[in-house]
Design a protein around this motif. Structure first.
Motif, PDB file in Angstrom:
ATOM      1  N   LYS A  88      37.866  42.289  32.970  1.00  0.00           N
ATOM      2  CA  LYS A  88      37.409  42.990  32.159  1.00  0.00           C
ATOM      3  C   LYS A  88      38.622  43.540  31.199  1.00  0.00           C
ATOM      4  O   LYS A  88      39.510  43.603  31.686  1.00  0.00           O
ATOM      5  CB  LYS A  88      36.396  44.136  32.867  1.00  0.00           C
ATOM      6  CG  LYS A  88      35.803  43.507  33.731  1.00  0.00           C
ATOM      7  CD  LYS A  88      34.399  43.184  33.283  1.00  0.00           C
ATOM      8  CE  LYS A  88      32.821  42.691  33.992  1.00  0.00           C
ATOM      9  NZ  LYS A  88      32.377  41.813  33.313  1.00  0.00           N
ATOM     10  N   LYS A 108      35.904  37.401  35.976  1.00  0.00           N
ATOM     11  CA  LYS A 108      35.942  38.595  36.153  1.00  0.00           C
ATOM     12  C   LYS A 108      36.484  39.794  35.577  1.00  0.00           C
ATOM     13  O   LYS A 108      36.792  40.895  36.414  1.00  0.00           O
ATOM     14  CB  LYS A 108      35.540  38.657  37.720  1.00  0.00           C
ATOM     15  CG  LYS A 108      35.184  37.512  38.927  1.00  0.00           C
ATOM     16  CD  LYS A 108      33.347  37.924  38.274  1.00  0.00           C
ATOM     17  CE  LYS A 108      32.322  36.857  38.548  1.00  0.00           C
ATOM     18  NZ  LYS A 108      31.427  37.642  39.169  1.00  0.00           N
ATOM     19  N   TYR A 122      41.156  44.902  33.770  1.00  0.00           N
ATOM     20  CA  TYR A 122      40.044  45.961  35.015  1.00  0.00           C
ATOM     21  C   TYR A 122      39.267  44.802  36.049  1.00  0.00           C
ATOM     22  O   TYR A 122      39.188  43.676  35.000  1.00  0.00           O
ATOM     23  CB  TYR A 122      39.417  46.781  34.480  1.00  0.00           C
ATOM     24  CG  TYR A 122      39.475  48.081  33.756  1.00  0.00           C
ATOM     25  CD1 TYR A 122      39.875  49.437  34.872  1.00  0.00           C
ATOM     26  CD2 TYR A 122      40.187  47.969  32.087  1.00  0.00           C
ATOM     27  CE1 TYR A 122      40.451  50.240  33.679  1.00  0.00           C
ATOM     28  CE2 TYR A 122      40.583  49.416  31.424  1.00  0.00           C
ATOM     29  CZ  TYR A 122      41.112  50.553  32.365  1.00  0.00           C
ATOM     30  OH  TYR A 122      41.675  50.781  32.133  1.00  0.00           O
ATOM     31  N   TYR A 123      39.050  44.548  36.558  1.00  0.00           N
ATOM     32  CA  TYR A 123      38.280  44.415  37.019  1.00  0.00           C
ATOM     33  C   TYR A 123      36.905  45.004  38.169  1.00  0.00           C
ATOM     34  O   TYR A 123      37.361  46.662  38.898  1.00  0.00           O
ATOM     35  CB  TYR A 123      38.233  43.330  38.699  1.00  0.00           C
ATOM     36  CG  TYR A 123      39.073  43.866  39.622  1.00  0.00           C
ATOM     37  CD1 TYR A 123      38.933  44.208  40.800  1.00  0.00           C
ATOM     38  CD2 TYR A 123      40.944  44.328  39.291  1.00  0.00           C
ATOM     39  CE1 TYR A 123      38.987  45.096  42.229  1.00  0.00           C
ATOM     40  CE2 TYR A 123      41.546  44.843  41.012  1.00  0.00           C
ATOM     41  CZ  TYR A 123      40.580  44.943  42.568  1.00  0.00           C
ATOM     42  OH  TYR A 123      40.808  46.116  43.440  1.00  0.00           O
ATOM     43  N   GLU A 124      35.944  45.289  38.836  1.00  0.00           N
ATOM     44  CA  GLU A 124      34.847  45.958  39.073  1.00  0.00           C
ATOM     45  C   GLU A 124      34.867  45.584  41.053  1.00  0.00           C
ATOM     46  O   GLU A 124      35.093  44.275  41.454  1.00  0.00           O
ATOM     47  CB  GLU A 124      33.572  45.409  38.520  1.00  0.00           C
ATOM     48  CG  GLU A 124      33.052  46.010  37.235  1.00  0.00           C
ATOM     49  CD  GLU A 124      31.420  46.449  37.154  1.00  0.00           C
ATOM     50  OE1 GLU A 124      31.156  46.225  38.020  1.00  0.00           O
ATOM     51  OE2 GLU A 124      31.504  46.747  35.409  1.00  0.00           O
ATOM     52  N   ASN A 125      34.892  46.456  41.684  1.00  0.00           N
ATOM     53  CA  ASN A 125      34.997  47.179  43.130  1.00  0.00           C
ATOM     54  C   ASN A 125      33.862  48.786  42.903  1.00  0.00           C
ATOM     55  O   ASN A 125      34.305  49.324  42.784  1.00  0.00           O
ATOM     56  CB  ASN A 125      36.505  47.435  43.506  1.00  0.00           C
ATOM     57  CG  ASN A 125      36.471  47.626  44.548  1.00  0.00           C
ATOM     58  OD1 ASN A 125      35.739  46.584  45.515  1.00  0.00           O
ATOM     59  ND2 ASN A 125      36.968  48.385  45.924  1.00  0.00           N
ATOM     60  N   ASN A 126      33.262  48.052  44.359  1.00  0.00           N
ATOM     61  CA  ASN A 126      31.517  48.794  44.445  1.00  0.00           C
ATOM     62  C   ASN A 126      31.217  48.907  42.926  1.00  0.00           C
ATOM     63  O   ASN A 126      30.713  50.206  43.122  1.00  0.00           O
ATOM     64  CB  ASN A 126      32.526  49.242  45.252  1.00  0.00           C
ATOM     65  CG  ASN A 126      32.147  48.806  46.158  1.00  0.00           C
ATOM     66  OD1 ASN A 126      31.330  47.473  46.947  1.00  0.00           O
ATOM     67  ND2 ASN A 126      33.048  49.281  47.179  1.00  0.00           N
ATOM     68  N   GLY A 127      31.013  48.614  41.553  1.00  0.00           N
ATOM     69  CA  GLY A 127      30.664  49.034  40.627  1.00  0.00           C
ATOM     70  C   GLY A 127      31.685  50.400  40.636  1.00  0.00           C
ATOM     71  O   GLY A 127      31.844  50.426  38.786  1.00  0.00           O
ATOM     72  N   GLU A 128      32.729  50.177  40.378  1.00  0.00           N
ATOM     73  CA  GLU A 128      34.165  51.025  39.793  1.00  0.00           C
ATOM     74  C   GLU A 128      34.425  50.377  39.194  1.00  0.00           C
ATOM     75  O   GLU A 128      35.373  49.197  39.563  1.00  0.00           O
ATOM     76  CB  GLU A 128      34.486  51.743  41.299  1.00  0.00           C
ATOM     77  CG  GLU A 128      33.495  53.504  41.730  1.00  0.00           C
ATOM     78  CD  GLU A 128      33.567  53.934  40.346  1.00  0.00           C
ATOM     79  OE1 GLU A 128      33.826  54.563  39.953  1.00  0.00           O
ATOM     80  OE2 GLU A 128      31.774  54.261  40.283  1.00  0.00           O
ATOM     81  N   PRO A 129      35.307  50.621  37.843  1.00  0.00           N
ATOM     82  CA  PRO A 129      36.632  49.452  37.982  1.00  0.00           C
ATOM     83  C   PRO A 129      37.757  50.390  38.047  1.00  0.00           C
ATOM     84  O   PRO A 129      38.496  51.271  38.525  1.00  0.00           O
ATOM     85  CB  PRO A 129      36.765  50.201  36.424  1.00  0.00           C
ATOM     86  CG  PRO A 129      35.813  51.757  36.240  1.00  0.00           C
ATOM     87  CD  PRO A 129      35.278  51.398  36.791  1.00  0.00           C
TER      88      PRO A 129
END
Length: 394
Positions: free
Chosen positions: A199, A197, A206-213
């Motif tokens: 990025k 997971k 990064y990781y995504e949280n609710n579609g946000e980086p």
């Protein structure tokens, strides 16, 4: 060990209390432990604790005196990660509970690691033992919970926002230690993330949280290279060996530098003599030694009865050690009058500006099998599995 507490515990023990212990742990973690929980704590004397600490302090001093270039030799070329640190953030040391030739119960060093163990779980485990058996509070760890939390938060989160700090693992939900991840999340307010997971953009992670980086600034690393190699079909954007703008807690190179690689270099009355396989003296007898691969984890690859045929067939002898056998003494009496053996792991943290590490907690393992690793226990035995040690006057 400590007959007074052993007798009281065995008198108070019941299957219902054991179930209560497990239920509370599951409730606190929100997930069942993925390993067997021992019915009993380990009771050890203050005298034994002093022997443990004396041996540990000696080992720490010896490690600090080892040149950095010697430690670098422990890292396989294909596992070197950029931006190494001067010292690890974690230090754990395992001792078997043995009987000496003069009949005294003493510790014998088994392994040491600069890799995080179950810090959050073991503190919760200790607290839960005291909830179910209140008399244990008399001999519990004297470090207050808030102090313990403050130490771990300072080490792992540092001055960052917790959302920018992650626990990194491979398929964390499938790991036996998942309950420790969950308890660490609760304690520090950080997320557990699978390596798949993560990025990468340039040198940033990064990781995504609710579609946000969300940028990753610190990684509480629980990934073991050995497991990475065993998962070749893992699809990731990020390779450990790439240079990235992130702070490792602890840096992956230390997994190799503080490991069985050091055992032949250490000396103490509670450190069994060890040799690299390619340096094993002709005047020593193989039957007195255990064969261990340098970088295996959780007891894999250990041979309790090595032979010439076995050792001669090994090509990379520099990646194995022979460690003098020690005899674990069965001293922990269960309710049926049978006895378990055990080992204890001391859980230190090593803050970057500290000269020496700080002891936070301990982890115990109990068994009636030939090997201490919890996977080797018989299913119908009791007083086996993961435990916690309490120290009191003998």
């Amino acid at each position: 060990m400590i007959p007074k507490y052993r007798k009281q515990f065995n008198q108070e023990f019941s299957p219902e209390k054991y179930q209560q212990l497990k239920d509370i742990l599951t409730q606190k973690g929100g997930i069942e432990p993925g390993f067997r929980i021992s019915e009993s704590p380990i009771f050890l004397t203050k005298d034994f604790e002093n022997k443990l600490l004396d041996a540990s302090e000696s080992v720490i001093s010896q490690i600090k005196a080892i040149p950095a270039e010697t430690l670098q030799k422990a890292i396989p070329e294909n596992c070197k990660v950029p931006n190494d640190t001067d010292q690890p953030h974690f230090f754990t040391i395992d001792f078997g509970i043995c009987r000496s030739e003069n009949g005294e119960i003493e510790p014998q060093l088994i392994e040491l690691q600069a890799f995080p163990s179950l810090y959050a779980f073991q503190k919760t485990f200790e607290n839960t033992f005291c909830e179910v058996y209140p008399f244990l509070s008399d001999i519990r760890n004297t470090m207050p919970h808030e102090t313990f939390k403050s130490y771990l938060k300072d080490l792992i989160v540092g001055g960052e926002n917790p959302e920018n700090v992650i626990i990194l693992e491979i398929l964390p939900e499938k790991q036996k230690t998942a309950i420790d991840f969950a308890l660490t999340e609760q304690l520090l307010g950080i997320k557990t993330l699978c390596l798949t997971k993560v990025k990468k953009k340039g040198k940033k992670l990064y990781y995504e949280n609710n579609g946000e980086p969300v940028e990753i600034k610190r990684i509480y690393n629980r990934v073991i290279f050995d497991e990475l190699d065993k998962t070749p079909d893992l699809v990731t954007e990020f390779d450990f060996r790439e240079e990235v703008d992130v702070k490792w807690i602890t840096h992956p190179n230390w997994f190799f530098k503080i490991s069985k690689f050091l055992l032949p270099l250490l000396q103490h009355q509670f450190v069994p003599k060890s040799y690299f396989l390619h340096e094993f003296p002709e005047d020593e007898s193989l039957e007195n030694f255990v064969l261990k691969p340098l970088f295996s984890f959780a007891g894999s690859g250990v041979n309790l009865n090595p032979t010439k045929e076995i050792t001669n067939a090994i090509d990379d002898k520099e990646n194995y050690i022979l460690q003098r056998k020690v005899t674990y003494e069965p001293v922990f009496e269960d309710i049926n009058g049978d006895f378990s053996k055990a080992e204890i792991r001391l859980l230190y943290i090593w803050r970057e500006n500290d000269e020496r590490p700080i002891l936070l907690e301990n982890l115990g393992r109990m068994t009636k099998a030939a090997m201490i690793n919890v996977d080797f226990n018989k299913k119908d035995a009791i007083w086996i599995g993961s435990s916690n040690a309490f120290f009191g006057e003998g």
